[in-house]
Design a protein around this motif. Structure first.
Motif, PDB file in Angstrom:
ATOM      1  N   MET A  38       0.827  -1.206   0.000  1.00  0.00           N
ATOM      2  CA  MET A  38       0.000   0.000   0.000  1.00  0.00           C
ATOM      3  C   MET A  38       0.865   1.261   0.000  1.00  0.00           C
ATOM      4  SD  MET A  38      -3.265  -1.072   2.434  1.00  0.00           S
ATOM      5  CE  MET A  38      -2.999   0.326   3.438  1.00  0.00           C
ATOM      6  N   PHE A  39       1.934   1.270   0.806  1.00  0.00           N
ATOM      7  CA  PHE A  39       2.841   2.424   0.807  1.00  0.00           C
ATOM      8  C   PHE A  39       3.488   2.615  -0.559  1.00  0.00           C
ATOM      9  CE2 PHE A  39       3.137   2.064   5.551  1.00  0.00           C
ATOM     10  CZ  PHE A  39       2.591   3.310   5.798  1.00  0.00           C
ATOM     11  N   ALA A  41       2.189   1.687  -3.474  1.00  0.00           N
ATOM     12  CA  ALA A  41       1.178   2.123  -4.439  1.00  0.00           C
ATOM     13  C   ALA A  41       0.748   3.570  -4.218  1.00  0.00           C
ATOM     14  CB  ALA A  41      -0.048   1.206  -4.359  1.00  0.00           C
ATOM     15  N   VAL A  42       0.639   3.986  -2.958  1.00  0.00           N
ATOM     16  CA  VAL A  42       0.135   5.323  -2.660  1.00  0.00           C
ATOM     17  C   VAL A  42       1.237   6.378  -2.722  1.00  0.00           C
ATOM     18  CG1 VAL A  42      -0.959   6.750  -0.881  1.00  0.00           C
ATOM     19  CG2 VAL A  42      -1.766   4.430  -1.282  1.00  0.00           C
ATOM     20  N   TYR A  43       2.335   6.115  -2.041  1.00  0.00           N
ATOM     21  CA  TYR A  43       3.382   7.124  -1.925  1.00  0.00           C
ATOM     22  C   TYR A  43       4.561   6.903  -2.872  1.00  0.00           C
ATOM     23  CZ  TYR A  43       0.845   8.189   2.327  1.00  0.00           C
ATOM     24  OH  TYR A  43      -0.132   8.512   3.210  1.00  0.00           O
ATOM     25  N   GLY A  44       4.780   5.686  -3.310  1.00  0.00           N
ATOM     26  CA  GLY A  44       5.889   5.393  -4.188  1.00  0.00           C
ATOM     27  C   GLY A  44       7.209   5.232  -3.473  1.00  0.00           C
TER      28      GLY A  44
END
Length: 61
Positions: A38-39, A41-44
């Motif tokens: 998730m990190f 995907a969201v923040y890169g």
């Protein structure tokens, strides 16, 4: 005995980082892997953090 963060050798997917973090915090490795994805995907920044952890966190003895 004090807790230390290590990359695991058995049950690892790529470098053992998520498994080592899960073992340190005593949680299921799938939860840590899901959070890491998730990190990423969201923040890169999840990929960069994973690479840094795989370089600087020692392997389990």
């Amino acid at each position: 005995m004090k807790k230390r963060l290590y990359r695991i050798r058995e049950g690892k997917m790529i470098a053992g980082v998520c498994g080592g973090i899960a073992k340190y915090f005593d949680v299921n490795p799938k939860v840590i892997r899901l959070l890491w994805a998730m990190f990423f995907a969201v923040y890169g920044s999840g990929l960069v953090a994973y690479i840094l952890f795989s370089i600087f966190v020692p392997k389990e003895l």
